[in-house]
Design an enzyme around this catalytic site. Structure first.
Site, mmCIF file in Angstrom:
data_model
loop_
_atom_site.group_PDB
_atom_site.id
_atom_site.type_symbol
_atom_site.label_atom_id
_atom_site.label_comp_id
_atom_site.label_asym_id
_atom_site.label_seq_id
_atom_site.Cartn_x
_atom_site.Cartn_y
_atom_site.Cartn_z
ATOM 1 N N ASN A 199 0.873 -1.171 0.000
ATOM 2 C CA ASN A 199 0.000 0.000 0.000
ATOM 3 C C ASN A 199 0.913 1.226 0.000
ATOM 4 O O ASN A 199 1.448 1.609 1.028
ATOM 5 C CB ASN A 199 -0.890 -0.041 1.256
ATOM 6 C CG ASN A 199 -1.792 1.166 1.369
ATOM 7 O OD1 ASN A 199 -1.770 2.076 0.532
ATOM 8 N ND2 ASN A 199 -2.590 1.189 2.421
ATOM 9 N N ARG A 245 -2.841 -2.012 -3.215
ATOM 10 C CA ARG A 245 -3.974 -1.099 -3.085
ATOM 11 C C ARG A 245 -3.822 -0.046 -4.176
ATOM 12 O O ARG A 245 -2.788 0.621 -4.275
ATOM 13 C CB ARG A 245 -3.940 -0.434 -1.721
ATOM 14 C CG ARG A 245 -5.055 0.544 -1.550
ATOM 15 C CD ARG A 245 -4.955 1.217 -0.225
ATOM 16 N NE ARG A 245 -6.127 2.037 -0.002
ATOM 17 C CZ ARG A 245 -6.291 2.790 1.057
ATOM 18 N NH1 ARG A 245 -5.367 2.813 1.985
ATOM 19 N NH2 ARG A 245 -7.366 3.525 1.191
ATOM 20 N N HIS A 303 -12.255 4.279 -0.324
ATOM 21 C CA HIS A 303 -12.183 3.471 0.906
ATOM 22 C C HIS A 303 -12.968 2.176 0.763
ATOM 23 O O HIS A 303 -13.431 1.593 1.755
ATOM 24 C CB HIS A 303 -12.697 4.251 2.143
ATOM 25 C CG HIS A 303 -11.820 5.397 2.530
ATOM 26 N ND1 HIS A 303 -12.306 6.655 2.806
ATOM 27 C CD2 HIS A 303 -10.474 5.484 2.670
ATOM 28 C CE1 HIS A 303 -11.303 7.459 3.102
ATOM 29 N NE2 HIS A 303 -10.180 6.779 3.016
ATOM 30 N N ARG A 361 -7.618 17.771 3.830
ATOM 31 C CA ARG A 361 -8.490 18.030 2.668
ATOM 32 C C ARG A 361 -9.777 18.725 3.098
ATOM 33 O O ARG A 361 -10.305 18.420 4.170
ATOM 34 C CB ARG A 361 -8.855 16.705 1.980
ATOM 35 C CG ARG A 361 -7.706 16.104 1.204
ATOM 36 C CD ARG A 361 -8.076 14.726 0.661
ATOM 37 N NE ARG A 361 -7.273 13.695 1.281
ATOM 38 C CZ ARG A 361 -7.502 12.390 1.195
ATOM 39 N NH1 ARG A 361 -8.520 11.943 0.496
ATOM 40 N NH2 ARG A 361 -6.707 11.526 1.786
ATOM 41 N N GLU A 388 -7.997 -3.517 5.678
ATOM 42 C CA GLU A 388 -7.953 -3.434 4.211
ATOM 43 C C GLU A 388 -6.935 -4.420 3.633
ATOM 44 O O GLU A 388 -7.132 -4.980 2.564
ATOM 45 C CB GLU A 388 -7.587 -2.002 3.792
ATOM 46 C CG GLU A 388 -8.691 -1.017 4.097
ATOM 47 C CD GLU A 388 -8.188 0.381 4.410
ATOM 48 O OE1 GLU A 388 -7.469 0.545 5.429
ATOM 49 O OE2 GLU A 388 -8.505 1.307 3.658
#
Ligand code: ADP
Length: 398
Positions: free
Chosen positions: A9, A94, A183, A243, A384
């Protein structure tokens, strides 16, 4: 020897890895996980065993290039030493954006890499970092199959109504301008464990809040993604560490036309200087905001909480109700104050938090609502990497 699955990832300044062992008829079992972080600045390598024991925590050696390439080579060399030189049987990555083309995990070929390159403009700050390790590993381990797992894929079956923007229909179809959602690997994990944790919610209407540095929420109907707060890019929806989250597009026009900012400057403002950091002026890190006495740190937390509650109500409307609310990721799993305040704002919807359960610390999935709560509230640690490992295994033998 047991076959192993390497999960990678890669982000802008870090390369995270996990090594799983394949187990017969069961989930892959974690063996090692770690990362190189601070790439381009002061890179540091850490590695842990499956039970969390620290195996390495050191500055990267000066003779290793300070780059993603150097980081990956260092990780591979470390793994080689710890696995007696065994190569992984498959590598899963990922990948943040699959665009319209990729709605499930994909075995990597030169053609797939070329398509991923074409998708870079959809996630300019993330996608290049996902592709770099794929290229490097194709060179270093040419015989090992690689599989790309997309953060957008889980949302691919959302009803059209929830994928659209109210732009001219033909224009947005032609240009692929629609809501993709992100996500997805985390939501997929939550959907995979929910049947054991809360069978009724798993079949019904669940709102999941993935609250980390990046933050989004999704509405799940019977475990399938119906709607999400993130859209065309990972900028929409909740405010995040740095963000903005949703913002009037007119602001962007104003920055361009009147403040004469260029695209790069606006990108930096929206992605890197806003959110919790921008509001507080203190930090993008929730722990530091809680520790701060600064009034704007509190303002940033209040803003974050209020948007989560608003989005939860909006997603509940999309679902026609809410059987369960799930908190996950760094803040969702660990921050009892954020959970408490979100649940307080959602009291009118039938959310009743069990304060003691909410305050208790545990790395396990747990219910934190009162028995009589109309909406069950769960804290479920996400995984994940396990989802990627499962897909990589399946895809490699397909
Ligand atoms: P990423 O999106 O980078 O994977 P994480 O899921 O690791 O992010 O979440 C990082 C966020 O979680 C940070 O804001 C961090 O402050 C927050 N966090 C981690 N532990 C705690 C804690 N114990 N209490 C509050 N916030 C926490």
């Amino acid at each position: 020897m047991r076959a192993s699955i390497l999960v990678v990832n890669a982000g802008s300044s870090s390369v995270k890895f996990s090594l799983f062992d394949q187990q017969d008829a069961a989930d892959p079992g974690l063996r090692y996980k770690g990362q190189v972080e601070g790439i381009h600045v002061e890179p540091r390598f850490t590695a842990k065993s499956a039970d969390g024991g620290l195996l390495a925590d050191e500055a990267m050696p000066a003779d290793v290039p300070n780059s993603h390439d150097g980081a990956l080579r260092h990780i591979l060399a470390w793994l080689e030493r710890h696995t007696g030189g065994a190569k992984p049987a498959v590598i899963g990555h990922r990948v943040v954006h699959g665009g319209r083309r990729f709605s499930r995990p994909e075995r990597i070929t030169p053609e797939v890499i070329a398509e991923l390159e074409r998708l870079v403009p959809l996630a300019p700050l993330h996608a290049p970092h996902n592709i770099t390790p794929i290229r490097i590993l194709a060179e270093l381990l040419p015989d090992v199959p690689q599989v790309a797992c997309f953060d957008t894929a889980f949302h691919a079956e959302q009803p059209e109504l929830h994928q659209l923007y109210a732009l001219p229909y033909d224009f947005s179809q032609r240009e692929g301008i629609r809501r993709y959602g992100f996500h997805g690997l985390s939501y997929e994990y939550i959907a995979s464990v929910l049947p054991q944790i809360d069978p009724q919610a798993a079949q019904g209407r669940t709102v999941v809040a993935h609250l980390g540095n990046g933050a989004s929420m999704a509405a799940l109907q019977g475990g399938r993604g119906i709607a999400s707060t993130m859209g065309f890019t990972a900028l929409e929806g909740l405010p995040m560490g740095t963000r903005t989250g949703s913002i009037d597009a007119g602001v962007v026009l104003h920055l361009l036309n009147h403040l004469k900012m260029d695209a790069r400057g606006i990108e930096q403002l929206l992605y890197k200087q806003s959110g919790l950091l921008g509001l507080s002026g203190v930090s993008s890190d929730m722990r530091e905001l809680h520790a701060s006495q600064d009034a704007r740190a509190k303002l940033a937390i209040d803003y974050f909480v209020s948007k989560i509650a608003r989005e939860a109500a909006s997603l509940a409307t999309t679902l026609g109700g809410m059987d369960a609310l799930v908190f996950t990721a760094g803040i969702g799993e660990n921050d009892a104050v954020v959970r408490r305040e979100v649940c307080r704002l959602l009291g009118w919807l039938g959310v009743a938090l069990d304060q003691d359960a909410n305050d208790a610390r545990s790395g396990q999935p747990r219910r934190v609502s009162l028995p009589g709560s109309r909406v069950a509230v769960h804290v479920i640690p996400t995984n994940e990497e396990l989802v990627i490992a499962r897909h990589a295994l399946k895809c490699a033998v397909r």
